[in-house]
Scaffold this motif. Structure first.
Motif, PDB file in Angstrom:
ATOM      1  N   ALA A 182       1.011 -37.242  24.443  1.00  0.00           N
ATOM      2  CA  ALA A 182       0.853 -35.974  23.741  1.00  0.00           C
ATOM      3  C   ALA A 182      -0.155 -36.114  22.595  1.00  0.00           C
ATOM      4  O   ALA A 182      -1.001 -35.248  22.391  1.00  0.00           O
ATOM      5  CB  ALA A 182       2.205 -35.506  23.203  1.00  0.00           C
ATOM      6  N   LEU A 185      -3.627 -36.295  23.838  1.00  0.00           N
ATOM      7  CA  LEU A 185      -4.049 -34.987  24.343  1.00  0.00           C
ATOM      8  C   LEU A 185      -4.304 -33.995  23.217  1.00  0.00           C
ATOM      9  O   LEU A 185      -4.652 -32.848  23.470  1.00  0.00           O
ATOM     10  CB  LEU A 185      -2.997 -34.422  25.295  1.00  0.00           C
ATOM     11  CG  LEU A 185      -2.968 -35.075  26.677  1.00  0.00           C
ATOM     12  CD1 LEU A 185      -1.725 -34.678  27.436  1.00  0.00           C
ATOM     13  CD2 LEU A 185      -4.207 -34.707  27.472  1.00  0.00           C
ATOM     14  N   GLY A 186      -4.085 -34.447  21.968  1.00  0.00           N
ATOM     15  CA  GLY A 186      -4.464 -33.598  20.850  1.00  0.00           C
ATOM     16  C   GLY A 186      -3.310 -32.966  20.099  1.00  0.00           C
ATOM     17  O   GLY A 186      -3.534 -32.161  19.206  1.00  0.00           O
ATOM     18  N   ALA A 187      -2.075 -33.301  20.458  1.00  0.00           N
ATOM     19  CA  ALA A 187      -0.942 -32.697  19.763  1.00  0.00           C
ATOM     20  C   ALA A 187      -0.783 -33.306  18.379  1.00  0.00           C
ATOM     21  O   ALA A 187      -0.974 -34.508  18.194  1.00  0.00           O
ATOM     22  CB  ALA A 187       0.344 -32.906  20.572  1.00  0.00           C
ATOM     23  N   GLY A 188      -0.440 -32.479  17.409  1.00  0.00           N
ATOM     24  CA  GLY A 188      -0.114 -32.980  16.086  1.00  0.00           C
ATOM     25  C   GLY A 188       1.313 -33.498  16.074  1.00  0.00           C
ATOM     26  O   GLY A 188       2.025 -33.393  17.073  1.00  0.00           O
ATOM     27  N   GLN A 191       3.906 -30.776  16.815  1.00  0.00           N
ATOM     28  CA  GLN A 191       3.758 -30.319  18.203  1.00  0.00           C
ATOM     29  C   GLN A 191       4.351 -31.345  19.149  1.00  0.00           C
ATOM     30  O   GLN A 191       5.064 -31.022  20.093  1.00  0.00           O
ATOM     31  CB  GLN A 191       2.284 -30.112  18.534  1.00  0.00           C
ATOM     32  CG  GLN A 191       1.717 -28.829  17.960  1.00  0.00           C
ATOM     33  CD  GLN A 191       0.240 -28.704  18.269  1.00  0.00           C
ATOM     34  OE1 GLN A 191      -0.510 -29.674  18.173  1.00  0.00           O
ATOM     35  NE2 GLN A 191      -0.184 -27.524  18.643  1.00  0.00           N
ATOM     36  N   ARG A 195       7.439 -30.257  21.350  1.00  0.00           N
ATOM     37  CA  ARG A 195       7.079 -30.018  22.743  1.00  0.00           C
ATOM     38  C   ARG A 195       7.455 -31.168  23.667  1.00  0.00           C
ATOM     39  O   ARG A 195       7.577 -30.984  24.878  1.00  0.00           O
ATOM     40  CB  ARG A 195       5.567 -29.772  22.868  1.00  0.00           C
ATOM     41  CG  ARG A 195       5.166 -28.397  22.398  1.00  0.00           C
ATOM     42  CD  ARG A 195       3.662 -28.323  22.312  1.00  0.00           C
ATOM     43  NE  ARG A 195       3.222 -27.038  21.824  1.00  0.00           N
ATOM     44  CZ  ARG A 195       2.778 -26.066  22.622  1.00  0.00           C
ATOM     45  NH1 ARG A 195       2.708 -26.261  23.913  1.00  0.00           N
ATOM     46  NH2 ARG A 195       2.392 -24.930  22.111  1.00  0.00           N
TER      47      ARG A 195
ATOM     48  N   PHE B  97      -1.240 -28.923  28.986  1.00  0.00           N
ATOM     49  CA  PHE B  97      -0.730 -29.345  27.669  1.00  0.00           C
ATOM     50  C   PHE B  97      -1.833 -29.522  26.628  1.00  0.00           C
ATOM     51  O   PHE B  97      -1.756 -28.987  25.530  1.00  0.00           O
ATOM     52  CB  PHE B  97       0.063 -30.643  27.819  1.00  0.00           C
ATOM     53  CG  PHE B  97       0.775 -31.067  26.563  1.00  0.00           C
ATOM     54  CD1 PHE B  97       2.074 -30.674  26.330  1.00  0.00           C
ATOM     55  CD2 PHE B  97       0.138 -31.862  25.613  1.00  0.00           C
ATOM     56  CE1 PHE B  97       2.738 -31.051  25.179  1.00  0.00           C
ATOM     57  CE2 PHE B  97       0.787 -32.243  24.455  1.00  0.00           C
ATOM     58  CZ  PHE B  97       2.090 -31.831  24.238  1.00  0.00           C
ATOM     59  N   GLY B  98      -2.860 -30.271  26.996  1.00  0.00           N
ATOM     60  CA  GLY B  98      -3.916 -30.582  26.039  1.00  0.00           C
ATOM     61  C   GLY B  98      -4.654 -29.346  25.542  1.00  0.00           C
ATOM     62  O   GLY B  98      -5.167 -29.327  24.428  1.00  0.00           O
ATOM     63  N   ARG B 100      -3.139 -26.244  25.440  1.00  0.00           N
ATOM     64  CA  ARG B 100      -2.180 -25.385  24.739  1.00  0.00           C
ATOM     65  C   ARG B 100      -1.896 -25.863  23.328  1.00  0.00           C
ATOM     66  O   ARG B 100      -1.495 -25.068  22.490  1.00  0.00           O
ATOM     67  CB  ARG B 100      -0.860 -25.336  25.526  1.00  0.00           C
ATOM     68  CG  ARG B 100      -1.007 -24.531  26.795  1.00  0.00           C
ATOM     69  CD  ARG B 100       0.315 -23.977  27.276  1.00  0.00           C
ATOM     70  NE  ARG B 100       0.107 -23.149  28.449  1.00  0.00           N
ATOM     71  CZ  ARG B 100       0.864 -23.193  29.523  1.00  0.00           C
ATOM     72  NH1 ARG B 100       1.902 -24.006  29.558  1.00  0.00           N
ATOM     73  NH2 ARG B 100       0.604 -22.405  30.536  1.00  0.00           N
ATOM     74  N   VAL B 101      -2.049 -27.156  23.062  1.00  0.00           N
ATOM     75  CA  VAL B 101      -1.740 -27.632  21.708  1.00  0.00           C
ATOM     76  C   VAL B 101      -2.940 -27.491  20.771  1.00  0.00           C
ATOM     77  O   VAL B 101      -2.850 -27.862  19.613  1.00  0.00           O
ATOM     78  CB  VAL B 101      -1.254 -29.104  21.701  1.00  0.00           C
ATOM     79  CG1 VAL B 101       0.057 -29.234  22.456  1.00  0.00           C
ATOM     80  CG2 VAL B 101      -2.309 -30.029  22.267  1.00  0.00           C
ATOM     81  N   ARG B 102      -4.022 -26.947  21.279  1.00  0.00           N
ATOM     82  CA  ARG B 102      -5.184 -26.775  20.406  1.00  0.00           C
ATOM     83  C   ARG B 102      -4.935 -25.730  19.340  1.00  0.00           C
ATOM     84  O   ARG B 102      -4.137 -24.813  19.539  1.00  0.00           O
ATOM     85  CB  ARG B 102      -6.398 -26.357  21.242  1.00  0.00           C
ATOM     86  CG  ARG B 102      -7.004 -27.524  21.969  1.00  0.00           C
ATOM     87  CD  ARG B 102      -8.340 -27.132  22.543  1.00  0.00           C
ATOM     88  NE  ARG B 102      -8.840 -28.211  23.371  1.00  0.00           N
ATOM     89  CZ  ARG B 102      -9.836 -28.072  24.231  1.00  0.00           C
ATOM     90  NH1 ARG B 102     -10.423 -26.902  24.375  1.00  0.00           N
ATOM     91  NH2 ARG B 102     -10.245 -29.093  24.945  1.00  0.00           N
ATOM     92  N   VAL B 153      -8.820 -31.829  28.993  1.00  0.00           N
ATOM     93  CA  VAL B 153      -9.362 -31.671  27.637  1.00  0.00           C
ATOM     94  C   VAL B 153     -10.854 -31.993  27.586  1.00  0.00           C
ATOM     95  O   VAL B 153     -11.432 -32.098  26.512  1.00  0.00           O
ATOM     96  CB  VAL B 153      -8.590 -32.550  26.625  1.00  0.00           C
ATOM     97  CG1 VAL B 153      -7.151 -32.082  26.519  1.00  0.00           C
ATOM     98  CG2 VAL B 153      -8.635 -34.020  27.006  1.00  0.00           C
TER      99      VAL B 153
END
Lengths: 295, 373
Positions: A182, A185-188, A191, A195, B97-98, B100-102, B153
């Motif tokens: 996660a 993939l860019g989640a903070g 998040q 998530r 996922f990648g 949507r979390v942007r 992404v």
């Protein structure tokens, strides 16, 4: 008779084994009946012995209603705090390597191994009038012992392990791969938590919360020490049951006890449902995802 | 985007995971990090992914400090060994996922996300699987979902950790070829970690062979195979015969076999020669240096025959590989005596004999006379 039929017959248990099995089941069932079902039924029988009107009247007394409110209040405060602590502690133990990790694990278990009376007593020694912080608290007008904050503190202490103990084995088994995925993939941080982490531990968390709640509402020993038994102010339901019983108010005692028992039965029912439905996502059993993860 | 790794070191409690590693990765390159477990290859990958940090050293991307960027800012696609799919999300949700979390400003609209997910699932040959859960997929399918999720992404750099490690042999080969084609399509700089030398040799443009936290050799698969830089690379890549060699009367050799010439002019008296099984000539004419050996076993494995040859003069059993049809052509039979000699070898000069010796020099040797089979 054919050969295979003979084989089958031979594999069946002989009559002594059958008898042994029946005997064991009988003993277990009898034990449960005598030590669990019977006392539990007595609670309800005694509560309703003098009719439903007296039962309802006993519950509608202001002291009883106050005890119910207080019990709910203590649970409503201590359970969320335990969720926060439990998740944080489980995260720390399952995700990080640090000095004193084993010690932290041992401390989490402390409330299980220590007598509740002693835990209550330690709070009295800390915050009571003669305690370490007593005079200072008194001077600032803060009342902890013989007041609601003391009840909450004692309950938090007693229920500390429930959520953390449920989560730690599960989070260790699940590993941190998904959380790392996660992040990449860019989640903070939040998040990732809401998530990925939370959905993966939700059933175990609910299970832990359930046990935690049952204990928070039912706790007697520690709460009794810090309560001071002030009717209508610092008596929770278990304390109210004891006080009424000591005053020979059996219907009143059993009426409130029946409420607690109902709560316990409800907890048991939800717990069983969770185990049956989501057993593989609750700690100790292998989580669904791991069976396919190789190694 | 040239990625420049310089002097990376990473120490864990009990061992060096990385020990002064430097490596340059060109745009669009397909690089394999190859090594046994514990060689530091995964640590290196995790550092590039932003999941771990080196104690010392730097990583620059086109002159910019890559390590200062957080994992989420690096534009990286990472595929985990065990896929790490989100088990509570469907395949489509995993891939999305990648996106949507942007942050809202950068997040594509729902319709675009759905479209992108569909495209990616088609790309990894999983269209129609969007609504399934990871637990309902086979290993190869999960791996492809993980790849689609990483590609969603639009990364600049694709990192794969033992991408085929958990798959069975058949699926592994198919997926390997497919990944190579995908790379040729996308031209995405790709780094993958593997302990499987065959996988690295077949897939990669370049291989970095790692051992104990260090890079032993970086080169094309051919260079790695034909001109191994260190004894470790010789032994780790492919099968190899290891022979102690000594200097006697001005010539390096072992038993009846001698090498033509000595590039070190007598400076080194001890050496080790590595000879690949397919580089052994079996029918060496008289007059040329060769061992007299006895053929102990013939293992005919389809198109290739593995021979076990015992050489009494050096008390050593050699392994030789020849084409299966040559067994019949040469009328080979167990118990036969054969004159064998290497056609080529990699010789390392050592400071002494024994296993704890240190390498002094390397000589990639080719027999001057063309030797047949």
């Amino acid at each position: 008779m054919t050969a295979s039929a003979t084989m089958l017959q031979k594999r069946r248990p002989h009559w002594p084994r059958k008898v042994g099995r029946a005997l064991l089941i009988l003993i277990a069932a009898a034990f449960l009946a005598v030590f669990l079902v019977l006392p539990l039924s007595v609670v309800f029988v005694e509560a309703f012995r003098q009719g439903i009107h007296l039962y309802l009247a006993a519950i509608k007394q202001p002291e009883a209603l106050s005890a119910i409110r207080l019990t709910l209040l203590v649970a409503v405060i201590s359970v969320p705090l335990n969720i926060v602590f439990g998740v944080a502690a489980a995260w720390a133990v399952a995700r990080f390597e640090f000095r004193g990790k084993a010690l932290l694990g041992a401390f989490i278990d402390l409330p299980f191994s220590i007598s509740p009376v002693i835990s209550g007593l330690t709070y009295v020694l800390l915050f009571g009038a003669q305690g370490w912080f007593g005079p200072w608290l008194d001077a600032h007008g803060v009342k902890i012992i013989f007041a609601v904050p003391g009840l909450v503190l004692a309950t938090i202490f007693i229920t500390l392990p429930f959520v953390a103990r449920e989560l730690i084995p599960l989070m260790q088994a699940q590993g941190s791969d998904e959380e790392e995925a996660a992040r990449v993939l860019g989640a903070g941080g939040w998040q990732m938590f809401f998530r990925v982490t939370l959905p993966n531990i939700r059933w175990a968390l609910l299970y832990g919360v359930l046990l935690c709640n049952a204990r928070a509402m039912g706790e007697f020993g520690a709460v009794s020490v810090v309560s001071g038994h002030i009717r209508g102010l610092t008596t929770t339901m278990p304390l109210e049951v004891e006080m009424r019983y000591n005053e020979y108010d059996y219907v009143g005692a059993f009426a409130i006890a029946s409420l607690l028992a109902l709560l316990a039965l409800l907890t048991l029912a939800i717990k069983t449902l969770l185990e049956w439905r989501y057993g593989d996502e609750i700690a100790t059993r292998s989580p669904a995802g791991t069976s396919s993860r190789g190694h | 985007m040239t990625l420049e790794l310089s002097h990376l070191s990473r120490r864990f409690a009990d061992a060096d995971a990385l020990d002064d590693v430097s490596l340059s990765i060109a745009p669009g390159e397909f690089l394999a990090l190859l090594g046994p477990s514990g060689s530091g290859k995964t640590t290196l990958l995790r550092i590039l992914a932003g999941l771990d940090y080196p104690d010392t050293g730097s990583v620059d991307l086109d002159g910019q400090n890559f390590l200062a960027a957080q994992a989420r800012e690096r534009k990286i696609g990472l595929v985990f060994q065990h896929y790490a799919l989100f088990r509570h999300l469907t395949v489509a949700e995993n891939v999305a996922f990648g996106l949507r979390v942007r942050k809202r400003k950068l997040r594509p609209s729902k319709a675009i996300i759905t479209e992108r997910v569909d495209q990616l699932l088609k790309r990894v040959q999983l269209d129609g699987y969007g609504q399934r859960y990871p637990s309902q997929l086979s290993g190869g399918q999960r791996q492809r979902v993980a790849l689609a999720r990483a590609l969603a992404v639009e990364p600049d750099l694709l990192l794969l950790d033992e991408p085929f490690g958990a798959l069975d042999a058949q699926v592994r080969v198919t997926l390997r070829r497919w990944l190579r084609e995908l790379h040729e399509d996308l031209k995405l700089t790709t780094i993958f970690v593997t302990h499987d030398q065959e996988e690295a040799l077949e897939l990669a443009d370049r291989i970095a062979v790692m051992n104990r936290g260090r890079i032993e050799q970086v080169g094309t698969p051919e260079a790695i195979y034909q001109q191994p830089a260190t004894p470790f690379v010789c032994e780790f890549i492919g099968k190899v015969n290891k022979l102690p060699v000594t200097l006697a009367s001005g010539r390096l050799g072992a038993g009846e076999w001698t090498l033509d010439g000595d590039p070190w002019n007598g400076r080194h008296t001890n050496a080790v020669a590595y000879v690949r099984p397919e580089h052994l000539a079996l029918d060496v004419p008289e007059g040329q240096p060769a061992w007299t050996s006895r053929l102990r076993h013939i293992y005919l494995a389809g198109s290739v025959a593995h021979l076990e040859l015992y050489v009494p003069s050096i008390d050593h059993t050699l392994e030789a590989d020849i084409a299966g049809e040559d067994v019949a052509k040469l009328a080979l039979q167990t118990g036969a005596d054969l004159r064998v000699a290497p056609r080529s070898a990699v010789v390392f000069a050592m400071d002494k004999s024994g296993d704890d010796a240190t390498v002094q020099d390397r000589w990639v040797w080719q027999a001057r006379n063309a030797l047949h089979v």
